[in-house]
Design a protein around this motif. Sequence first.
Motif, PDB file in Angstrom:
ATOM      1  N   ASP A   1       0.836  -1.203   0.000  1.00  0.00           N
ATOM      2  CA  ASP A   1       0.000   0.000   0.000  1.00  0.00           C
ATOM      3  C   ASP A   1       0.872   1.256   0.000  1.00  0.00           C
ATOM      4  O   ASP A   1       1.295   1.723   1.059  1.00  0.00           O
ATOM      5  CB  ASP A   1      -0.897   0.018   1.249  1.00  0.00           C
ATOM      6  CG  ASP A   1      -2.032  -0.994   1.168  1.00  0.00           C
ATOM      7  OD1 ASP A   1      -2.420  -1.366   0.044  1.00  0.00           O
ATOM      8  OD2 ASP A   1      -2.531  -1.379   2.242  1.00  0.00           O
TER       9      ASP A   1
ATOM     10  N   ARG B   1      -0.179   4.150  -1.156  1.00  0.00           N
ATOM     11  CA  ARG B   1      -1.020   5.325  -0.925  1.00  0.00           C
ATOM     12  C   ARG B   1      -2.363   4.917  -0.316  1.00  0.00           C
ATOM     13  O   ARG B   1      -3.385   5.536  -0.555  1.00  0.00           O
ATOM     14  CB  ARG B   1      -1.261   6.069  -2.228  1.00  0.00           C
ATOM     15  CG  ARG B   1      -1.918   5.231  -3.304  1.00  0.00           C
ATOM     16  CD  ARG B   1      -2.499   6.136  -4.340  1.00  0.00           C
ATOM     17  NE  ARG B   1      -2.963   5.390  -5.482  1.00  0.00           N
ATOM     18  CZ  ARG B   1      -3.601   5.963  -6.478  1.00  0.00           C
ATOM     19  NH1 ARG B   1      -3.834   7.248  -6.470  1.00  0.00           N
ATOM     20  NH2 ARG B   1      -3.987   5.251  -7.498  1.00  0.00           N
TER      21      ARG B   1
ATOM     22  N   ARG C   1       7.615   4.090  -2.526  1.00  0.00           N
ATOM     23  CA  ARG C   1       8.687   4.249  -3.539  1.00  0.00           C
ATOM     24  C   ARG C   1       8.709   5.712  -3.988  1.00  0.00           C
ATOM     25  O   ARG C   1       8.714   6.599  -3.157  1.00  0.00           O
ATOM     26  CB  ARG C   1       8.462   3.266  -4.701  1.00  0.00           C
ATOM     27  CG  ARG C   1       8.582   1.810  -4.254  1.00  0.00           C
ATOM     28  CD  ARG C   1       8.056   0.842  -5.276  1.00  0.00           C
ATOM     29  NE  ARG C   1       6.600   0.882  -5.356  1.00  0.00           N
ATOM     30  CZ  ARG C   1       5.886   0.551  -6.408  1.00  0.00           C
ATOM     31  NH1 ARG C   1       6.487   0.138  -7.500  1.00  0.00           N
ATOM     32  NH2 ARG C   1       4.564   0.625  -6.373  1.00  0.00           N
TER      33      ARG C   1
ATOM     34  N   GLY D   1       6.346   7.485  -5.295  1.00  0.00           N
ATOM     35  CA  GLY D   1       5.018   8.095  -5.385  1.00  0.00           C
ATOM     36  C   GLY D   1       4.735   9.066  -4.250  1.00  0.00           C
ATOM     37  O   GLY D   1       5.403   9.056  -3.213  1.00  0.00           O
ATOM     38  N   ASP D   2       3.730   9.898  -4.445  1.00  0.00           N
ATOM     39  CA  ASP D   2       3.395  10.917  -3.432  1.00  0.00           C
ATOM     40  C   ASP D   2       2.363  10.432  -2.421  1.00  0.00           C
ATOM     41  O   ASP D   2       2.026  11.153  -1.476  1.00  0.00           O
ATOM     42  CB  ASP D   2       2.907  12.210  -4.115  1.00  0.00           C
ATOM     43  CG  ASP D   2       1.658  11.985  -4.970  1.00  0.00           C
ATOM     44  OD1 ASP D   2       1.077  10.879  -4.905  1.00  0.00           O
ATOM     45  OD2 ASP D   2       1.272  12.908  -5.701  1.00  0.00           O
ATOM     46  N   GLY D   3       1.847   9.218  -2.627  1.00  0.00           N
ATOM     47  CA  GLY D   3       0.896   8.667  -1.667  1.00  0.00           C
ATOM     48  C   GLY D   3      -0.503   9.254  -1.782  1.00  0.00           C
ATOM     49  O   GLY D   3      -1.374   8.951  -0.967  1.00  0.00           O
ATOM     50  N   LEU D   4      -0.703  10.081  -2.782  1.00  0.00           N
ATOM     51  CA  LEU D   4      -1.967  10.827  -2.859  1.00  0.00           C
ATOM     52  C   LEU D   4      -2.821  10.362  -4.041  1.00  0.00           C
ATOM     53  O   LEU D   4      -2.369   9.605  -4.893  1.00  0.00           O
ATOM     54  CB  LEU D   4      -1.670  12.321  -2.979  1.00  0.00           C
ATOM     55  CG  LEU D   4      -0.811  12.898  -1.841  1.00  0.00           C
ATOM     56  CD1 LEU D   4      -0.476  14.358  -2.114  1.00  0.00           C
ATOM     57  CD2 LEU D   4      -1.512  12.744  -0.489  1.00  0.00           C
TER      58      LEU D   4
ATOM     59  N   ASP E   1      -1.339  -8.170  -8.272  1.00  0.00           N
ATOM     60  CA  ASP E   1      -1.646  -7.389  -7.064  1.00  0.00           C
ATOM     61  C   ASP E   1      -3.042  -6.770  -7.150  1.00  0.00           C
ATOM     62  O   ASP E   1      -3.529  -6.209  -6.170  1.00  0.00           O
ATOM     63  CB  ASP E   1      -0.594  -6.288  -6.833  1.00  0.00           C
ATOM     64  CG  ASP E   1      -0.365  -5.438  -8.064  1.00  0.00           C
ATOM     65  OD1 ASP E   1      -0.047  -5.997  -9.124  1.00  0.00           O
ATOM     66  OD2 ASP E   1      -0.518  -4.204  -7.978  1.00  0.00           O
TER      67      ASP E   1
HETATM   68  P1  AMP Z   1      -2.166   0.349  -8.776  1.00  0.00           P
HETATM   69  O1  AMP Z   1      -1.718   0.694 -10.146  1.00  0.00           O
HETATM   70  O2  AMP Z   1      -3.130   1.340  -8.188  1.00  0.00           O
HETATM   71  O3  AMP Z   1      -2.666  -1.036  -8.656  1.00  0.00           O
HETATM   72  O4  AMP Z   1      -0.877   0.467  -7.848  1.00  0.00           O
HETATM   73  C1  AMP Z   1       0.295  -0.288  -8.030  1.00  0.00           C
HETATM   74  C2  AMP Z   1       1.264   0.031  -6.929  1.00  0.00           C
HETATM   75  O5  AMP Z   1       1.686   1.396  -7.000  1.00  0.00           O
HETATM   76  C3  AMP Z   1       0.732  -0.159  -5.526  1.00  0.00           C
HETATM   77  O6  AMP Z   1       1.782  -0.636  -4.730  1.00  0.00           O
HETATM   78  C4  AMP Z   1       0.325   1.232  -5.126  1.00  0.00           C
HETATM   79  O7  AMP Z   1       0.312   1.410  -3.735  1.00  0.00           O
HETATM   80  C5  AMP Z   1       1.399   2.070  -5.787  1.00  0.00           C
HETATM   81  N1  AMP Z   1       0.971   3.444  -6.075  1.00  0.00           N
HETATM   82  C6  AMP Z   1       0.085   3.860  -7.019  1.00  0.00           C
HETATM   83  N2  AMP Z   1      -0.054   5.198  -7.008  1.00  0.00           N
HETATM   84  C7  AMP Z   1       0.750   5.669  -6.007  1.00  0.00           C
HETATM   85  C8  AMP Z   1       1.050   6.967  -5.482  1.00  0.00           C
HETATM   86  N3  AMP Z   1       0.480   8.072  -5.973  1.00  0.00           N
HETATM   87  N4  AMP Z   1       1.926   7.051  -4.464  1.00  0.00           N
HETATM   88  C9  AMP Z   1       2.501   5.938  -3.950  1.00  0.00           C
HETATM   89  N5  AMP Z   1       2.273   4.702  -4.402  1.00  0.00           N
HETATM   90  C10 AMP Z   1       1.403   4.550  -5.409  1.00  0.00           C
END
Ligand code: AMP
Length: 486
Positions: A92, A94, A123, A125-128, A253
């Motif tokens: 997770d 974000r 990583r 990403g901004d978590g938002l 995932d």
């Molecule tokens: P998703 O494409 O939403 O299935 O996300 C794939 C991975 O990227 C997951 O581990 C997410 O938590 C991570 N992720 C997606 N968007 C962000 C974001 N803005 N900041 C941090 N992690 C992200």
Amino acid sequence: MTSAPTPTLALDSRFARELPELALPWQAVDTPDPRVLILNEPLARELGLDPDWLRGDGLGLLTGTRVPEGATPVAQAYAGHQFGGYSPRLGDGRALLLGELVDGSGRLRDLHLKGSGRTPFSRGGDGLAAVGPMLREHVVSEAMHALGIPTTRSLAVVSTGRPVQRETVLPGAVLARVASSHLRVGTFQYARATDDIDLLGRLADHAIARHHPAAAAAEHPHLALFEAVVAAQATLVAQWMLVGFVHGVMNTDNMTISGETIDYGPCAFIDAFDPATVFSSIDTGGRYAYGNQPVAAEWNLARFAEAILPLLADDQDAAVAIAVESLGAFREHYSAAWSSGMRAKLGLPDGVDRAEASSITAELIALLQADHVDHTSFFRRLGAAARGDAEPARGMFLDLAGFDAWTTRWLALGPDAAAMDCTNPVYVPRNHLVEEALTAATDGDLAPLDRLLEAVSSPYDERSGLERHAEPAPDSFGAYTTFCGT
Ligand code: AMP
Ligand code: MG
């Protein structure tokens, strides 16, 4: 108004307690100016939460900034194959699991946030999350639920008052999501990679208890879990195919153990029927194209099998043989679910034999594909054809002789128009309507979104005033592209 219990809401931490290796205690980031954009009041009530409280004192629950005493919000660890490439540590980045609660019917449900700030899994990403994509998840997941398709639910979207930098600066939001759990194929892949077989076994037992309790009584519970997940996913993907849903990012995932649809990113519904349809900007190879989804699901389940091999048998060769045999059931389950769904869409009475049903279905699919017919409105109009008015459906074809010959053959089988209307939706969240609603909402006008939600929340019930919502996109809308990482 419901009374007292909500403010003293108790959130359990079963996942964190039973699987601490996969749960990182974490806090949501503060929200400078939280405002409820959408609150799913029926769902709130189903969960025993008072909507008025959620809009007021309870708002901090929806953003994770004020959680009930004793709650342990966690970021969940998982791995995953993304477009075929393995990432050992996703998790997770974000999102947070706030905990579990027991709903009005005694079911355990996860309360989870998306867009709640950075975590150790972020990583780069901004978590938002931005308002548009979170509203999109709200609309599409609620539409799927109304269509009768297993899915995570959206409880609320709250704008945070914090700007989010994407290609442009966008308003930020947090989505409060409810699911029967957030266990993913990628969760098992992560556990397997730790080489801690005890953890893997506990994870499997946790999944059995929460989703497939019948497996506990089987001679080989972990094999029974695998078989149950194979069956649940085969049925789920068949349901996607029957309504023309394209998930867009079927990474391991993003595949649940529960059999619920999860993680609405670049998803969309097809208009013109074409198995090669891809909406996602990054799916250049068409890996997750509409027509490839069953194969993609089966591939993911093979990764699930690999992850749990040590639980299937002590000897690796024996475990592989067991897994291969069990995975073989995917195609049978898928075919059975899809064929019976198509029978229902065509209104075929029980007496029609299987060979005839399958041949008439195949012939129709070829006609739809050749003429790129609008999927949703065609099946709905076919209901009128069953009542004697074939023109609305006929007008969608170029190959009129082909349509006429097919229709004569189909009508001779005695299709049940009333039954068809219960299975062929009038309203799905069509791409042009979703875009229009999200653009308006991002600019502060929620009216088009409310209207769209009204349409897709009762998809089978045709209503006056919603004619536009039943129509395909105008040609001027053009090819549709969706984006990830939102
Ligand atoms: P998703 O494409 O939403 O299935 O996300 C794939 C991975 O990227 C997951 O581990 C997410 O938590 C991570 N992720 C997606 N968007 C962000 C974001 N803005 N900041 C941090 N992690 C992200
Ligand atoms: Mg995801």
